[in-house]
Write an enzyme that holds these catalytic residues in place. Structure first.
Site, PDB file in Angstrom:
ATOM      1  N   SER A  89       0.849  -1.195   0.000  1.00 27.29           N
ATOM      2  CA  SER A  89       0.000   0.000   0.000  1.00 27.29           C
ATOM      3  C   SER A  89       0.882   1.242   0.000  1.00 27.29           C
ATOM      4  O   SER A  89       1.969   1.246   0.587  1.00 27.29           O
ATOM      5  CB  SER A  89      -0.899   0.011   1.237  1.00 27.29           C
ATOM      6  OG  SER A  89      -1.530   1.265   1.394  1.00 27.29           O
ATOM      7  N   TYR A 126      -1.890  -0.955  10.084  1.00 28.72           N
ATOM      8  CA  TYR A 126      -2.019  -1.353   8.683  1.00 28.72           C
ATOM      9  C   TYR A 126      -0.717  -1.092   7.928  1.00 28.72           C
ATOM     10  O   TYR A 126      -0.213  -1.967   7.214  1.00 28.72           O
ATOM     11  CB  TYR A 126      -3.165  -0.590   8.042  1.00 28.72           C
ATOM     12  CG  TYR A 126      -3.359  -0.881   6.572  1.00 28.72           C
ATOM     13  CD1 TYR A 126      -3.900  -2.088   6.155  1.00 28.72           C
ATOM     14  CD2 TYR A 126      -3.004   0.053   5.601  1.00 28.72           C
ATOM     15  CE1 TYR A 126      -4.081  -2.370   4.808  1.00 28.72           C
ATOM     16  CE2 TYR A 126      -3.184  -0.212   4.252  1.00 28.72           C
ATOM     17  CZ  TYR A 126      -3.723  -1.422   3.857  1.00 28.72           C
ATOM     18  OH  TYR A 126      -3.892  -1.691   2.525  1.00 28.72           O
TER      19      TYR A 126
END
Length: 263
Positions: free
Chosen positions: A159, A172
């Site tokens: 990401s 995350y």
């Protein structure tokens, strides 16, 4: 992998290849599965929760309705070693072939977008169980299985959050940083196997999951992008299709940002 024939090069570069795409019942994973199938790959559509079964079946049905599409659906939790093994077993049995391509798209985020100080250990463990442990287990299995086919591709999804370090994404981003480290080391460990391992790091993408975010977060993501829009899933799946093909043979151990310039 063997050198492509002229037919593979010009029309279906992944013809005859078996691909597993984890987390492919929806979102980016779904788009990747459909795109790889359009390039000729035989697909294993993977999902985890029972609530996603119908969506996974729909993806496989769409692939099987095309010509010469071929797909099966396998439920497996990538954070469980025995289920990851069963996932690869199912692929090999269904297509009578070793797996050639793994795309690890399965992942979870922090739905509450809590700060590190406010993130529960349960949330942290869930995120790391799927994102980091799941990626590790799939890579471990793929590294052993793909060798049997004479080479192939391992592609992980990270990401842009790892680079942007946005607040309220600590667990995350940390889990995805682990994914990026895993792929870099794996690429070196797989030397002389004809297996490449790479990672793509998408920016904010117009999936159901991201569009469920608060409007101010979506607005900020659009403003941060030089193109003034969110990514569409086709922006991501085309890059994965390239990395899965023989044309990417000299790309290995890389983290490729697919984010429109946000990073």
């Amino acid at each position: 992998m063997a050198a492509p024939t002229a037919h593979q090069t010009h029309s279906r570069p992944l013809e005859g290849r078996v691909a597993i795409v984890t987390g492919s019942s929806r979102g980016i994973g779904r788009a990747i599965a459909l795109h790889l199938a359009s390039l000729g790959a035989k697909l294993v559509v993977n999902y985890t929760s029972a609530s996603s079964a119908a969506e996974a079946d729909a993806v496989a049905a769409q692939i099987n309705s095309s010509s010469p599409g071929s797909a099966i659906v396998v439920r497996a939790d990538v954070s469980e070693p025995s289920q990851v093994q069963s996932l690869f077993d199912a692929a090999e049995q269904a297509f009578a072939s070793p797996v050639h391509i793994l795309v690890n798209s399965a992942g979870v985020a922090n739905p509450s977008r809590s700060s590190i100080a406010e993130t529960s250990i349960e949330t942290f463990d869930r995120i790391f169980s799927v994102n980091a442990r799941g990626a590790f287990l799939c890579c471990r299995e793929a590294a052993n299985r793909i060798k049997q086919g004479g080479g192939g591709r391992i592609i992980l999804l990270s990401s842009s959050t790892v680079a942007t370090m946005k607040p309220n994404a600590g667990a995350y981003a940390a889990s995805k940083a682990a994914v990026e480290t895993t792929v870099k080391i794996l690429a070196k460990e797989l030397r002389e196997t004809r297996i490449t391992a790479n990672c793509i790091a998408p920016g904010p993408t117009a999936t159901d999951m991201f569009l469920a975010m608060p409007k101010e977060i979506i607005k900020r993501a659009i403003e941060d992008c030089p193109h003034g829009r969110l990514a569409e899933t086709y922006d991501i799946d085309r890059v994965v299709g390239f990395l899965a093909s023989d044309a990417s043979e000299w790309i290995n151990g890389q983290v490729i940002g697919v984010n429109g310039g946000i990073v």
